[in-house]
Design a protein around this motif. Structure first.
Motif, PDB file in Angstrom:
ATOM      1  N   PRO A 180      52.622  42.138  38.744  1.00 26.89           N
ATOM      2  CA  PRO A 180      52.873  43.575  38.575  1.00 26.89           C
ATOM      3  C   PRO A 180      52.212  44.374  39.697  1.00 26.89           C
ATOM      4  O   PRO A 180      51.139  44.028  40.177  1.00 26.89           O
ATOM      5  N   ILE A 181      52.879  45.446  40.113  1.00 26.06           N
ATOM      6  CA  ILE A 181      52.353  46.289  41.177  1.00 26.06           C
ATOM      7  C   ILE A 181      51.193  47.130  40.658  1.00 26.06           C
ATOM      8  O   ILE A 181      50.186  47.290  41.322  1.00 26.06           O
ATOM      9  N   VAL A 182      51.315  47.676  39.435  1.00 25.67           N
ATOM     10  CA  VAL A 182      50.284  48.517  38.849  1.00 25.67           C
ATOM     11  C   VAL A 182      49.274  47.635  38.130  1.00 25.67           C
ATOM     12  O   VAL A 182      49.632  46.677  37.458  1.00 25.67           O
ATOM     13  N   SER A 183      48.009  47.990  38.269  1.00 27.50           N
ATOM     14  CA  SER A 183      46.950  47.224  37.622  1.00 27.50           C
ATOM     15  C   SER A 183      47.055  47.370  36.107  1.00 27.50           C
ATOM     16  O   SER A 183      47.238  48.470  35.576  1.00 27.50           O
ATOM     17  N   THR A 184      46.915  46.278  35.381  1.00 26.86           N
ATOM     18  CA  THR A 184      46.999  46.316  33.919  1.00 26.86           C
ATOM     19  C   THR A 184      45.640  46.500  33.274  1.00 26.86           C
ATOM     20  O   THR A 184      45.557  46.628  32.056  1.00 26.86           O
ATOM     21  N   GLU A 185      44.594  46.550  34.037  1.00 27.96           N
ATOM     22  CA  GLU A 185      43.255  46.748  33.483  1.00 27.96           C
ATOM     23  C   GLU A 185      43.052  48.228  33.184  1.00 27.96           C
ATOM     24  O   GLU A 185      43.511  49.092  33.909  1.00 27.96           O
ATOM     25  N   SER A 186      42.337  48.498  32.080  1.00 25.29           N
ATOM     26  CA  SER A 186      42.067  49.891  31.735  1.00 25.29           C
ATOM     27  C   SER A 186      40.962  50.424  32.647  1.00 25.29           C
ATOM     28  O   SER A 186      40.053  49.688  33.022  1.00 25.29           O
TER      29      SER A 186
END
Length: 92
Positions: free
Chosen positions: A5-11
């Motif tokens: 994924p291009i966007v980070s999935t970490e909060s």
């Protein structure tokens, strides 16, 4: 790269240390214990008695209305006089 994924999935990190409360966590007791006066006021102000809304409460409304009109007319006259005096040249 592939299927990452291009966007980070970490909060993101917390900025403030306090947590928010959900509405389901709040107590269900009502904080407002007074009577709702809106229906009574609606009936009062919508009576077909020929008076405008801003004069329906009687003497206090008439006093406020007449004071406002007097200040408005007085201020207009004062501005016109000041404008007239400012437009006249001074004699030395």
């Amino acid at each position: 790269q592939g299927l990452k994924p291009i966007v980070s999935t970490e909060s993101p990190a917390l900025i403030f240390g306090t947590t928010t409360k959900l509405s389901s966590d709040l107590p269900t007791t009502d904080s407002f214990l007074g009577k709702n006066k809106v229906p009574d006021l609606q009936k009062f102000f919508q009576k077909p008695d020929g008076l405008p809304v801003h004069l329906k409460r009687g003497v206090p409304d008439k006093l406020l209305y007449r004071t406002t009109m007097a200040l408005t007319i007085g201020g207009t006259i004062y501005c016109l006089i000041a404008l007239y005096m400012a437009s006249q040249p001074r004699n030395r």
